[in-house]
Design a protein around this motif. Structure first.
Motif, PDB file in Angstrom:
ATOM      1  N   CYS A 119      59.963  43.310  64.133  1.00 56.80           N
ATOM      2  CA  CYS A 119      60.636  43.031  65.066  1.00 56.80           C
ATOM      3  C   CYS A 119      59.715  42.995  66.372  1.00 56.80           C
ATOM      4  CB  CYS A 119      62.061  43.740  65.259  1.00 56.80           C
ATOM      5  SG  CYS A 119      63.030  43.372  66.486  1.00 56.80           S
ATOM      6  N   ALA A 121      60.553  41.636  70.656  1.00 62.62           N
ATOM      7  CA  ALA A 121      61.422  40.957  71.570  1.00 62.62           C
ATOM      8  C   ALA A 121      60.760  40.755  72.788  1.00 62.62           C
ATOM      9  CB  ALA A 121      62.801  41.878  71.765  1.00 62.62           C
ATOM     10  N   GLU A 133      67.059  37.616  76.548  1.00 63.21           N
ATOM     11  CA  GLU A 133      65.959  38.073  75.821  1.00 63.21           C
ATOM     12  C   GLU A 133      66.166  37.355  74.384  1.00 63.21           C
ATOM     13  OE1 GLU A 133      65.262  42.752  74.387  1.00 63.21           O
ATOM     14  OE2 GLU A 133      66.594  41.831  73.158  1.00 63.21           O
ATOM     15  N   ARG A 135      64.464  37.526  70.582  1.00 59.74           N
ATOM     16  CA  ARG A 135      64.299  38.676  69.583  1.00 59.74           C
ATOM     17  C   ARG A 135      63.773  37.794  68.326  1.00 59.74           C
ATOM     18  NH1 ARG A 135      67.006  41.242  65.703  1.00 59.74           N
ATOM     19  NH2 ARG A 135      66.230  43.439  65.378  1.00 59.74           N
TER      20      ARG A 135
END
Length: 256
Positions: A119, A121, A133, A135
């Protein structure tokens, strides 16, 4: 807060319904495991290299994402760098033109225990066209049946938001691009491994053939030598019984 998420599933191939023996089933399971391992490796490399816009559907020039390192302004003496990014998208700017959105990394995690493989972001910076944001994440599906690639755009309350259709096109294009990139890299890796295995098998087969041919040739030479020796003994009755005594015949060598 507004969330716009697009997911793209990559499911591994199912088993054949035909009845096969244990060896074929074992080979099929090994191939599926190898394909999933290659898929994880390709997705991890894409996230590490930030190759999020390699294969944008439709017009590939409509959306581009680049990541780079910039020097930190807080510590001028130290060689401290932070990661930034930039995204250029058609229709994001004013009057339907291209728009450039500067980004900065927020966080990056890798935790396979919770099912989330990777992950990363990025949050927006001033001077762009929207706030929020972006992501990128990839997670394992239940039952180890594949992976889920998701791209989420989170807009804070009171922040500038792009048009809904444009935002949906942004996240869906990025998700499809990551999925296609990972599949292409997986196929390339599997193809290279298959070619390497075939080459090693052919090389091993050629070496085995050469060893067999050399053995047969040496065996034939030994048989031919033994046959010549038998013929020589059969044609010469004194063969094998003559021993040189070292005594010269009378008047042999000249005297000086």
């Amino acid at each position: 807060q507004t969330l716009i998420t697009m997911e793209n599933n990559i499911v591994k191939g199912g088993k054949k319904e035909e009845e096969e023996d244990d060896e074929s089933l074992l080979e099929l399971v090994e191939l599926e495991e190898e394909a999933m391992n290659c898929m994880y490796e390709s997705i991890t490399s894409i996230f590490q290299e930030r190759k999020f816009s390699e294969f944008i559907p439709g017009n590939s020039q409509s959306l581009k994402f680049r990541s780079f390192l910039v020097a930190s302004e807080e510590d001028e003496d130290d060689e401290d760098f932070m990661e930034g990014g930039i995204m250029a998208m058609k229709l994001l700017g004013d009057f339907g033109r291209y728009g450039v959105q500067p980004l900065c990394i927020s966080y990056e995690t890798e935790d396979e225990e919770d099912g989330e493989i990777h992950c990363v972001a990025f949050h927006t910076l001033t001077g762009g066209h929207f706030d929020g944001e972006l992501r990128f994440s990839v997670e394992e599906q239940d039952g180890d049946s594949g992976v889920v690639i998701s791209v989420t755009l989170a807009i804070p309350k009171g922040g500038r938001a792009p048009p809904v259709r444009l935002a949906e096109s942004m996240v869906s294009s990025l998700a499809q691009s990551i999925a296609q990139s990972s599949q292409i890299r997986m196929k390339q890796t599997l193809s290279r491994r298959s070619q390497s295995r075939n080459y090693r098998a052919q090389a091993s087969g050629r070496a085995s053939v050469r060893r067999h041919q050399r053995f047969e040739q040496e065996k034939l030479q030994e048989e031919m030598a033994a046959e010549r020796k038998r013929k020589w003994k059969r044609n010469n009755r004194d063969a094998g019984s003559y021993r040189p005594s070292g005594v010269r015949k009378p008047g042999g060598s000249p005297k000086f």
